[in-house]
Scaffold this active site. Structure first.
Site, PDB file in Angstrom:
ATOM      1  N   HIS A 275      40.738  40.722  40.173  1.00 24.86           N
ATOM      2  CA  HIS A 275      40.624  40.086  38.864  1.00 24.86           C
ATOM      3  C   HIS A 275      41.443  38.801  38.764  1.00 24.86           C
ATOM      4  O   HIS A 275      42.079  38.497  37.757  1.00 24.86           O
ATOM      5  CB  HIS A 275      41.024  41.040  37.731  1.00 24.86           C
ATOM      6  CG  HIS A 275      40.389  40.688  36.419  1.00 24.86           C
ATOM      7  ND1 HIS A 275      40.964  39.846  35.515  1.00 24.86           N
ATOM      8  CD2 HIS A 275      39.209  41.042  35.887  1.00 24.86           C
ATOM      9  CE1 HIS A 275      40.172  39.713  34.461  1.00 24.86           C
ATOM     10  NE2 HIS A 275      39.079  40.425  34.672  1.00 24.86           N
TER      11      HIS A 275
ATOM     12  N   HIS B 141      33.403  43.265  39.829  1.00 26.29           N
ATOM     13  CA  HIS B 141      34.143  42.312  38.978  1.00 26.29           C
ATOM     14  C   HIS B 141      35.332  41.756  39.763  1.00 26.29           C
ATOM     15  O   HIS B 141      36.413  41.610  39.221  1.00 26.29           O
ATOM     16  CB  HIS B 141      34.578  43.024  37.700  1.00 26.29           C
ATOM     17  CG  HIS B 141      35.047  42.108  36.596  1.00 26.29           C
ATOM     18  ND1 HIS B 141      34.487  40.892  36.329  1.00 26.29           N
ATOM     19  CD2 HIS B 141      36.038  42.264  35.673  1.00 26.29           C
ATOM     20  CE1 HIS B 141      35.107  40.328  35.302  1.00 26.29           C
ATOM     21  NE2 HIS B 141      36.062  41.128  34.888  1.00 26.29           N
TER      22      HIS B 141
ATOM     23  N   ASP C 224      34.014  45.921  31.155  1.00 30.72           N
ATOM     24  CA  ASP C 224      34.729  45.191  32.207  1.00 30.72           C
ATOM     25  C   ASP C 224      36.161  45.688  32.395  1.00 30.72           C
ATOM     26  O   ASP C 224      36.761  46.277  31.487  1.00 30.72           O
ATOM     27  CB  ASP C 224      34.808  43.701  31.843  1.00 30.72           C
ATOM     28  CG  ASP C 224      33.485  42.978  32.069  1.00 30.72           C
ATOM     29  OD1 ASP C 224      32.445  43.656  32.184  1.00 30.72           O
ATOM     30  OD2 ASP C 224      33.498  41.742  32.107  1.00 30.72           O
TER      31      ASP C 224
ATOM     32  N   HIS D 203      35.101  45.882  27.007  1.00 32.18           N
ATOM     33  CA  HIS D 203      36.137  46.134  28.027  1.00 32.18           C
ATOM     34  C   HIS D 203      36.645  47.576  27.926  1.00 32.18           C
ATOM     35  O   HIS D 203      37.199  47.956  26.894  1.00 32.18           O
ATOM     36  CB  HIS D 203      37.312  45.172  27.845  1.00 32.18           C
ATOM     37  CG  HIS D 203      36.946  43.732  28.043  1.00 32.18           C
ATOM     38  ND1 HIS D 203      36.294  42.999  27.078  1.00 32.18           N
ATOM     39  CD2 HIS D 203      37.111  42.910  29.099  1.00 32.18           C
ATOM     40  CE1 HIS D 203      36.082  41.765  27.539  1.00 32.18           C
ATOM     41  NE2 HIS D 203      36.570  41.689  28.761  1.00 32.18           N
TER      42      HIS D 203
HETATM   43 ZN   LIG Z   1      37.531  40.789  33.422  1.00 34.01          ZN
END
Ligand SMILES: [Zn+2]
Length: 241
Positions: A105, A101, A50, A193
């Protein structure tokens, strides 16, 4: 005699209609549950990354996966794509999957009815990679009835996770790898991540150093790390955004 609504009455009716539509949108989305894992009798798991794209860190994650004949799913932040356009194209060309995503963010605002963060990010993916992601992951895992409605209207599917190891705060690669391998089960979707969007200042070298041990440990247990679409048996891209 024709019956006419006075201005006060017609504006009241309009307000009621708007509120009714908002409530319907909210309620329609409320029960849509995101997918947290694949089949539990699977010999596959999905490693998901991510908050990128994130330059060399994302590139290094992809290279390590490829060394182990694996592919990953990158839940990228839409606004990052144009700055890392070559990398985005390289990921797609190498068989990795890009997924949505959000655009910036931002944690979903409960009053944000249209939730343009989803569609605007889709346009960034389409502009840079000529692909429309089929999967969405909400920033911070925060969803509202409106974000869920937006996902459904876009024909997309929300993908969450069932293995989380807080890799953003881990300092020891061996401990990070051991933590993943302890928690992972067949069919798992693992949250990792490659980017720093949600956690500025995070040291991504810990993940890069842990990744080979994670992939070797999965292999030793007969588990293959594949893209989310392969794990779920669903298309990873849509025909149009
Ligand atoms: Zn995130």
């Amino acid at each position: 005699m024709r019956f006419r609504l006075g201005p006060w009455m017609s504006s009241s009716l309009l307000s009621v209609a708007i509120v009714a539509v908002l409530v319907m949108l909210f309620v329609a989305g409320r029960n849509d549950q995101g997918i947290t894992h694949g089949p539990e009798d699977s010999s596959m798991v999905a490693l998901t990354f991510d908050d990128g794209l994130n330059g060399a860190d994302t590139e290094n994650v992809a290279e390590i996966l490829e060394l182990y004949d694996s592919r990953g799913t990158f839940f990228a932040v839409g606004k990052s794509l144009r700055g890392d356009a070559e990398l985005a194209e390289r990921l797609v060309a190498s068989g990795h999957l890009l997924a949505n995503h959000s655009l910036t963010h931002t944690r979903a605002n409960p009053n944000d009815v249209p939730y343009y963060e989803l569609s605007r990010a889709q346009h960034e993916f389409a502009a840079v990679t000529h692909q429309c992601p089929a999967f969405y992951r909400p920033p911070y895992g925060v969803e509202t009835g409106f974000t869920k409605s937006a996902v459904r209207r876009a024909g997309m599917t929300t993908v969450l996770w069932n293995v989380e190891v807080k890799d953003w705060s881990e300092t020891d690669p061996a401990r990070l790898a051991a933590n993943v391998l302890t928690k992972v089960k067949p069919g798992a979707i693992v949250l990792l991540h490659d980017g720093t969007e949600g956690h500025p200042g995070i040291d991504r070298s810990v993940l890069l150093n842990a990744l080979p041990a994670i992939l070797e440990g999965l292999h030793a247990r007969g588990l293959r790390a594949v893209r989310v679409d392969e794990l779920l048996g669903m298309p990873g891209t849509l025909k149009r955004c």
